[in-house]
Design a protein around this motif. Structure first.
Motif, PDB file in Angstrom:
ATOM      1  N   GLU A 198       0.843  -1.187   0.000  1.00 39.26           N
ATOM      2  CA  GLU A 198       0.000   0.000   0.000  1.00 39.26           C
ATOM      3  C   GLU A 198       0.879   1.238   0.000  1.00 39.26           C
ATOM      4  O   GLU A 198       2.073   1.180   0.317  1.00 39.26           O
ATOM      5  N   LEU A 199       0.282   2.368  -0.356  1.00 38.56           N
ATOM      6  CA  LEU A 199       1.020   3.624  -0.400  1.00 38.56           C
ATOM      7  C   LEU A 199       1.162   4.198   1.006  1.00 38.56           C
ATOM      8  O   LEU A 199       0.271   4.051   1.848  1.00 38.56           O
ATOM      9  N   ALA A 200       2.291   4.871   1.225  1.00 34.07           N
ATOM     10  CA  ALA A 200       2.537   5.524   2.510  1.00 34.07           C
ATOM     11  C   ALA A 200       3.128   6.902   2.244  1.00 34.07           C
ATOM     12  O   ALA A 200       3.944   7.080   1.346  1.00 34.07           O
ATOM     13  N   THR A 201       2.696   7.890   3.033  1.00 35.55           N
ATOM     14  CA  THR A 201       3.188   9.267   2.855  1.00 35.55           C
ATOM     15  C   THR A 201       3.693   9.850   4.163  1.00 35.55           C
ATOM     16  O   THR A 201       3.685  11.056   4.358  1.00 35.55           O
ATOM     17  N   ASP A 202       4.182   9.016   5.046  1.00 37.18           N
ATOM     18  CA  ASP A 202       4.558   9.472   6.384  1.00 37.18           C
ATOM     19  C   ASP A 202       5.684  10.497   6.373  1.00 37.18           C
ATOM     20  O   ASP A 202       5.740  11.387   7.213  1.00 37.18           O
ATOM     21  N   ASP A 203       6.624  10.391   5.449  1.00 39.01           N
ATOM     22  CA  ASP A 203       7.776  11.286   5.422  1.00 39.01           C
ATOM     23  C   ASP A 203       7.613  12.438   4.437  1.00 39.01           C
ATOM     24  O   ASP A 203       8.587  13.102   4.083  1.00 39.01           O
ATOM     25  N   GLY A 204       6.390  12.656   3.976  1.00 37.53           N
ATOM     26  CA  GLY A 204       6.152  13.738   3.037  1.00 37.53           C
ATOM     27  C   GLY A 204       6.357  13.339   1.593  1.00 37.53           C
ATOM     28  O   GLY A 204       6.070  14.121   0.688  1.00 37.53           O
ATOM     29  N   ARG A 205       6.876  12.132   1.367  1.00 37.15           N
ATOM     30  CA  ARG A 205       7.046  11.605   0.022  1.00 37.15           C
ATOM     31  C   ARG A 205       6.295  10.287  -0.070  1.00 37.15           C
ATOM     32  O   ARG A 205       6.181   9.548   0.912  1.00 37.15           O
ATOM     33  N   VAL A 206       5.812   9.989  -1.253  1.00 38.08           N
ATOM     34  CA  VAL A 206       5.037   8.759  -1.419  1.00 38.08           C
ATOM     35  C   VAL A 206       5.991   7.577  -1.531  1.00 38.08           C
ATOM     36  O   VAL A 206       6.958   7.613  -2.301  1.00 38.08           O
ATOM     37  N   ALA A 207       5.729   6.530  -0.752  1.00 41.31           N
ATOM     38  CA  ALA A 207       6.503   5.293  -0.809  1.00 41.31           C
ATOM     39  C   ALA A 207       5.513   4.130  -0.700  1.00 41.31           C
ATOM     40  O   ALA A 207       4.290   4.344  -0.686  1.00 41.31           O
ATOM     41  N   VAL A 208       6.053   2.923  -0.700  1.00 47.67           N
ATOM     42  CA  VAL A 208       5.190   1.758  -0.503  1.00 47.67           C
ATOM     43  C   VAL A 208       5.597   1.043   0.773  1.00 47.67           C
ATOM     44  O   VAL A 208       6.779   1.033   1.158  1.00 47.67           O
ATOM     45  N   THR A 209       4.619   0.498   1.429  1.00 50.00           N
ATOM     46  CA  THR A 209       4.870  -0.374   2.578  1.00 50.00           C
ATOM     47  C   THR A 209       4.165  -1.705   2.302  1.00 50.00           C
ATOM     48  O   THR A 209       3.297  -1.798   1.434  1.00 50.00           O
ATOM     49  N   ARG A 210       4.556  -2.705   3.090  1.00 48.04           N
ATOM     50  CA  ARG A 210       3.948  -4.018   2.928  1.00 48.04           C
ATOM     51  C   ARG A 210       3.546  -4.548   4.276  1.00 48.04           C
ATOM     52  O   ARG A 210       4.324  -4.497   5.248  1.00 48.04           O
ATOM     53  N   SER A 211       2.345  -5.094   4.329  1.00 44.25           N
ATOM     54  CA  SER A 211       1.825  -5.570   5.606  1.00 44.25           C
ATOM     55  C   SER A 211       2.379  -6.920   6.008  1.00 44.25           C
ATOM     56  O   SER A 211       2.258  -7.316   7.169  1.00 44.25           O
ATOM     57  N   SER A 212       2.979  -7.649   5.040  1.00 49.60           N
ATOM     58  CA  SER A 212       3.545  -8.954   5.365  1.00 49.60           C
ATOM     59  C   SER A 212       4.825  -9.147   4.576  1.00 49.60           C
ATOM     60  O   SER A 212       4.973  -8.628   3.472  1.00 49.60           O
ATOM     61  N   ALA A 213       5.762  -9.911   5.122  1.00 56.02           N
ATOM     62  CA  ALA A 213       7.032 -10.168   4.453  1.00 56.02           C
ATOM     63  C   ALA A 213       6.836 -11.119   3.283  1.00 56.02           C
ATOM     64  O   ALA A 213       5.917 -11.943   3.299  1.00 56.02           O
ATOM     65  N   PRO A 214       7.727 -11.044   2.259  1.00 53.87           N
ATOM     66  CA  PRO A 214       7.603 -11.958   1.126  1.00 53.87           C
ATOM     67  C   PRO A 214       7.896 -13.382   1.534  1.00 53.87           C
ATOM     68  O   PRO A 214       8.591 -13.632   2.502  1.00 53.87           O
TER      69      PRO A 214
END
Length: 214
Positions: A198-214
């Motif tokens: 999912e998208l994350a904007t915590d640091d002011g820039r758009v990044a991706v995070t993942r809820s589970s490890a591959p």
């Protein structure tokens, strides 16, 4: 016009290994390929996949019913062998990892009346091109966009560059997944969400995070 889609069928997308497992990378690569093939068909052309190995018909996701040619040679040699001779139709080469490609973006690539039409990628690569000049040959090593323009000059071929965000975005690195989630219109963004991205904007820039490890 022939439309070729090169596809690395073995160990695809290795630069995504930090965020996707081997199995996930294979699924994601095939999903992007399926999206590109669908966009080409919607743009009015029938694609042919040039794969480095046979594609399992029962793979996930299934590949649309299109011709698949196996060619184990490096990309440059495999494409050169299929470029037009003096009497052949133009040949388009569309990379399989253009997850943002749409029929409209591809129609812009197919429209110009030039001997060589190039859609450059970020970092100097060549993400798509259309060749109608019989003496033009490709060189996908290094800064291929610059090299393709030079080669065109050397054979007196006219060149047009298609400046396209959608065709210029190839998906190789984890940061590229942001663009797929933001702008993708095919199945690739849905698969990433299935994987837990999912998208994350915590640091002011758009990044991706993942809820589970591959």
């Amino acid at each position: 016009m022939q439309v070729l889609v090169p596809f690395a069928a073995e160990t695809p997308k290795t630069r995504l290994a930090s965020v996707l497992s081997d199995r996930e990378r294979s699924r994601f690569a095939r999903t992007m390929l399926a999206d590109v093939l669908a966009a080409i068909r919607e743009a009015g052309h029938e694609p042919t996949v040039v794969a480095t190995a046979p594609l399992a018909a029962d793979g996930d996701p299934p590949i649309p019913d299109v011709p698949v040619t196996v060619d184990e040679r490096p990309l440059t040699e495999a494409v050169d062998a299929r470029l037009p001779a003096a009497t052949d139709d133009p040949v388009a080469v569309i990379m399989a990892d253009l997850a943002l490609a749409t029929p409209a973006a591809l129609e812009r690539l197919f429209a110009p009346d030039a001997d060589v039409v190039i859609a450059p990628g970020r970092g100097g690569g060549t993400n798509a091109l259309v060749v109608s000049h019989p003496d033009f040959r490709v060189d996908y090593h290094g800064a291929s966009y610059r090299d393709h323009r030079r080669i065109a000059r050397e054979v007196d071929a006219t060149v047009e560059t298609v400046d396209s965000f959608r065709l210029g975005t190839d998906v190789d690195e984890p940061a590229d997944l942001v663009e797929v989630l933001l702008h993708g219109e095919g199945r690739a963004p849905s698969l990433l969400r299935e994987f837990g991205f999912e998208l994350a904007t915590d640091d002011g820039r758009v990044a991706v995070t993942r809820s589970s490890a591959p």
